[in-house]
Scaffold this active site. Structure first.
Site, PDB file in Angstrom:
ATOM      1  CE  LYS A   2      -1.530   1.612   4.065  1.00  0.00           C
ATOM      2  NZ  LYS A   2      -1.311   3.027   4.441  1.00  0.00           N
ATOM      3  CG  ASN A   3       2.589   2.736   3.526  1.00  0.00           C
ATOM      4  OD1 ASN A   3       1.402   3.057   3.368  1.00  0.00           O
ATOM      5  ND2 ASN A   3       3.147   2.609   4.719  1.00  0.00           N
ATOM      6  CB  CYS A  39      -4.257   6.386  10.898  1.00  0.00           C
ATOM      7  SG  CYS A  39      -4.995   4.921  10.168  1.00  0.00           S
ATOM      8  NE  ARG A  52       0.392  10.520  10.025  1.00  0.00           N
ATOM      9  CZ  ARG A  52       0.033   9.452   9.334  1.00  0.00           C
ATOM     10  NH1 ARG A  52      -1.192   8.993   9.417  1.00  0.00           N
ATOM     11  NH2 ARG A  52       0.886   8.835   8.544  1.00  0.00           N
ATOM     12  CG  ASP A  91       3.431   1.761   9.545  1.00  0.00           C
ATOM     13  OD1 ASP A  91       3.067   2.631  10.349  1.00  0.00           O
ATOM     14  OD2 ASP A  91       3.501   1.969   8.311  1.00  0.00           O
ATOM     15  NE  ARG A  93      -7.019   4.701   6.239  1.00  0.00           N
ATOM     16  CZ  ARG A  93      -7.296   5.966   6.468  1.00  0.00           C
ATOM     17  NH1 ARG A  93      -8.012   6.313   7.504  1.00  0.00           N
ATOM     18  NH2 ARG A  93      -6.849   6.899   5.677  1.00  0.00           N
TER      19      ARG A  93
HETATM   20  C1  UD1 Z   1       4.772   6.991   6.237  1.00  0.00           C
HETATM   21  C2  UD1 Z   1       3.905   5.765   6.117  1.00  0.00           C
HETATM   22  C3  UD1 Z   1       3.333   5.374   7.476  1.00  0.00           C
HETATM   23  C4  UD1 Z   1       4.454   5.213   8.482  1.00  0.00           C
HETATM   24  C5  UD1 Z   1       5.373   6.431   8.503  1.00  0.00           C
HETATM   25  C6  UD1 Z   1       6.598   6.250   9.370  1.00  0.00           C
HETATM   26  C7  UD1 Z   1       3.008   6.036   3.890  1.00  0.00           C
HETATM   27  C8  UD1 Z   1       1.828   6.318   3.050  1.00  0.00           C
HETATM   28  N1  UD1 Z   1       2.814   6.085   5.206  1.00  0.00           N
HETATM   29  O1  UD1 Z   1       3.934   8.045   6.712  1.00  0.00           O
HETATM   30  O2  UD1 Z   1       2.607   4.163   7.322  1.00  0.00           O
HETATM   31  O3  UD1 Z   1       3.904   5.029   9.764  1.00  0.00           O
HETATM   32  O4  UD1 Z   1       5.828   6.721   7.165  1.00  0.00           O
HETATM   33  O5  UD1 Z   1       7.337   5.177   8.957  1.00  0.00           O
HETATM   34  O6  UD1 Z   1       4.092   5.735   3.394  1.00  0.00           O
HETATM   35  N2  UD1 Z   1       6.823  14.843  10.222  1.00  0.00           N
HETATM   36  C9  UD1 Z   1       6.919  16.196  10.486  1.00  0.00           C
HETATM   37  N3  UD1 Z   1       6.716  17.057   9.448  1.00  0.00           N
HETATM   38  C10 UD1 Z   1       6.446  16.635   8.175  1.00  0.00           C
HETATM   39  C11 UD1 Z   1       6.370  15.268   7.920  1.00  0.00           C
HETATM   40  C12 UD1 Z   1       6.560  14.384   8.971  1.00  0.00           C
HETATM   41  O7  UD1 Z   1       7.156  16.602  11.611  1.00  0.00           O
HETATM   42  O8  UD1 Z   1       6.297  17.474   7.278  1.00  0.00           O
HETATM   43  C13 UD1 Z   1       7.026  13.877  11.327  1.00  0.00           C
HETATM   44  C14 UD1 Z   1       5.772  13.066  11.601  1.00  0.00           C
HETATM   45  O9  UD1 Z   1       4.897  13.724  12.466  1.00  0.00           O
HETATM   46  C15 UD1 Z   1       6.357  11.818  12.211  1.00  0.00           C
HETATM   47  C16 UD1 Z   1       7.663  11.640  11.466  1.00  0.00           C
HETATM   48  O10 UD1 Z   1       7.993  12.924  10.917  1.00  0.00           O
HETATM   49  O11 UD1 Z   1       6.638  12.021  13.569  1.00  0.00           O
HETATM   50  C17 UD1 Z   1       7.638  10.612  10.374  1.00  0.00           C
HETATM   51  O12 UD1 Z   1       6.631  10.922   9.457  1.00  0.00           O
HETATM   52  P1  UD1 Z   1       6.723  10.512   7.921  1.00  0.00           P
HETATM   53  O13 UD1 Z   1       7.959   9.701   7.703  1.00  0.00           O
HETATM   54  O14 UD1 Z   1       6.531  11.733   7.103  1.00  0.00           O
HETATM   55  O15 UD1 Z   1       5.456   9.592   7.790  1.00  0.00           O
HETATM   56  P2  UD1 Z   1       4.418   9.560   6.606  1.00  0.00           P
HETATM   57  O16 UD1 Z   1       5.086   9.771   5.313  1.00  0.00           O
HETATM   58  O17 UD1 Z   1       3.225  10.369   6.961  1.00  0.00           O
END
Ligand code: UD1
Length: 414
Positions: free
Chosen positions: A18-19, A112, A117, A301, A393
């Site tokens: 999915k990711n 979620c 986030r 995850d 999902r």
């Molecule tokens: C992706 C995965 C999700 C997984 C996560 C961490 C997908 C679709 N989802 O989510 O399943 O749990 O990686 O492995 O691939 N952050 C910030 N600012 C930002 C972006 C992120 O502070 O602009 C923080 C987030 O709050 C979090 C951390 O960085 O604490 C990691 O987030 P990120 O790696 O961006 O996760 P996702 O891409 O949302």
């Protein structure tokens, strides 16, 4: 509804990731011509991405497991709140739309509820390439008329921001360098996809990615990688319930941190090129400390599913959640089933109990739901897991997969 207590035996096959699918579907926005993605998975998050593409004017057709997408007629429309709040990955369209149209408008993304986030790393990345970002009335407006190649240094290796910036830079003149990026296998898969369509991206899987801009991307076919989190979920289910299962279409090196923990707990694991056999014939011992960190370390995850396992191991385990501040929604539900878990700040202390007992429990997010299903498979008596729409999902008809492994599980109307 699950009647627990059965060992899991047999063969299960892992679906495509999915990711990995999510950013690749956004990446199709950059391609001229038809893109064919094989092994499409029937998941609500992917369905949302298709809806977004269709709303923007793309053609989307599902032919068996093949997803055909054509974004030739795509228009530079806003992605409204109704669509954006359904799936967190909608934010990745921002990079793709900027790359294609040099302008993009999107409502804040949903997904979620596992923490605040934020999306500052995405937006600051765009700004570093000369994009003017305006946030107002719940929308993000990105003006990229003066966008140019450059260097972006991430304060944290965010997966989504790495993918957004990769997409944004593919069609820019010159070389863009992204530093301190996420090294997750899904980022590598996105690079493979983009390169297959004519992009020049290198370095994914390391902490620096270079994107040499090209004039255009073409269409083509691509097979998305297998889902390492689904594979990890099955590994943990067998470790928790006992049994002997061959997990097909699973890549061992994508789950090394998990497999090393399982081996330490006396679970037998044999690895092959594209499958993993897991055998557990006794109660496992607890791992002293587990903390979630970006790849290649233990993934957030799999934290809830790992907590279910630790709930029934012999000993005490401290689980520290470093990625998301609100990812212990499963704790209260596991406690209802007899687990002994205490949470303080971002750490949970799990004292293993001999047995879990069936109860009515509520999924609070996707992976929490997967963890509760494993708990139900292990528990004595009946467990009802509510809110299974979260599980849908990210897992394709999970109950059918477990049924194949001998579990007593069925989907019922809530
Ligand atoms: C992706 C995965 C999700 C997984 C996560 C961490 C997908 C679709 N989802 O989510 O399943 O749990 O990686 O492995 O691939 N952050 C910030 N600012 C930002 C972006 C992120 O502070 O602009 C923080 C987030 O709050 C979090 C951390 O960085 O604490 C990691 O987030 P990120 O790696 O961006 O996760 P996702 O891409 O949302």
């Amino acid at each position: 509804m699950i009647y627990g207590g059965k060992k899991l035996e047999g063969v299960v096959s892992v679906e495509a990731s999915k990711n990995a699918f999510l950013p690749i579907m956004a990446g199709v926005v950059l391609c001229d011509g038809q893109v064919q993605l094989s092994d499409y998975v029937d998941l609500s998050d992917l369905d949302c991405m298709r809806q977004i593409l269709q709303t923007l004017g793309a053609k989307s057709q599902l032919s068996g497991k093949k997803l055909l997408l054509d974004t030739t007629g795509l228009e530079n429309k806003s992605i409204t709140h109704t669509l954006a709040q359904k799936v967190r990955a909608s934010i990745i369209f921002l990079g793709a739309m900027l790359g294609r149209f040099k302008k993009a408008v999107i409502a804040y993304p949903g997904g979620c509820k596992i923490g605040s986030r934020p999306i500052d790393i995405h937006l600051n990345g765009f700004k570093a390439l000369g994009v003017r970002v305006v946030e107002k009335h719940g929308y993000i407006y990105c003006h990229g008329e003066n966008m140019r190649c450059g260097e972006v240094v991430f304060p944290f290796p965010s997966v989504g921001a790495t993918e957004s910036l990769m997409l944004c830079a593919c069609l820019l003149d010159g070389v863009t360098t992204l530093k301190n990026v996420a090294k997750e296998p899904e980022v590598v898969d996105l690079q493979n996809f983009l390169n297959k369509m004519g992009a020049k991206v290198r370095g994914a899987g390391t902490d620096c990615i270079e994107i040499e801009g090209v004039k255009s991307l073409h269409g083509g076919e691509f097979a998305v990688m297998s889902d390492r989190i689904v594979a990890g979920t099955y590994l943990l289910a067998v470790a928790t319930c006992g049994g002997d299962v061959m997990i097909e279409n699973a890549i061992y090196r994508h789950n090394e941190s998990l497999i090393s923990f399982l081996r330490q707990s006396a679970c037998q694991i044999d690895v092959f090129d594209d499958k993993i056999r897991v055998k557990a014939d006794r109660r496992l011992s607890s791992i002293e400390k587990i903390q979630t960190l970006p790849y290649p370390h233990f993934p957030t995850d799999l934290q809830p599913q790992m907590m279910t396992l630790q709930s029934v191991c012999s000993g005490v385990c401290i689980i520290q959640e470093n990625l998301f501040e609100n990812r212990f929604g499963h704790v209260m539900e596991l406690r209802k089933m007899g687990a002994n878990i205490v949470v303080k700040d971002r750490s949970a202390c799990v004292v293993g109990v001999e047995q879990l007992y069936g109860a009515d429990v509520f999924a609070t997010d996707l992976r929490a739901g997967a963890a509760l299903v494993i708990a139900g498979l292990k528990a004595e008596g009946y467990t009802t897991v509510h809110n299974v729409e979260y599980i849908d999902r990210g897992y394709e008809r999970i109950e059918e997969k477990y049924k194949l492994l001998g579990a007593e599980i069925k989907r019922i109307e809530d």
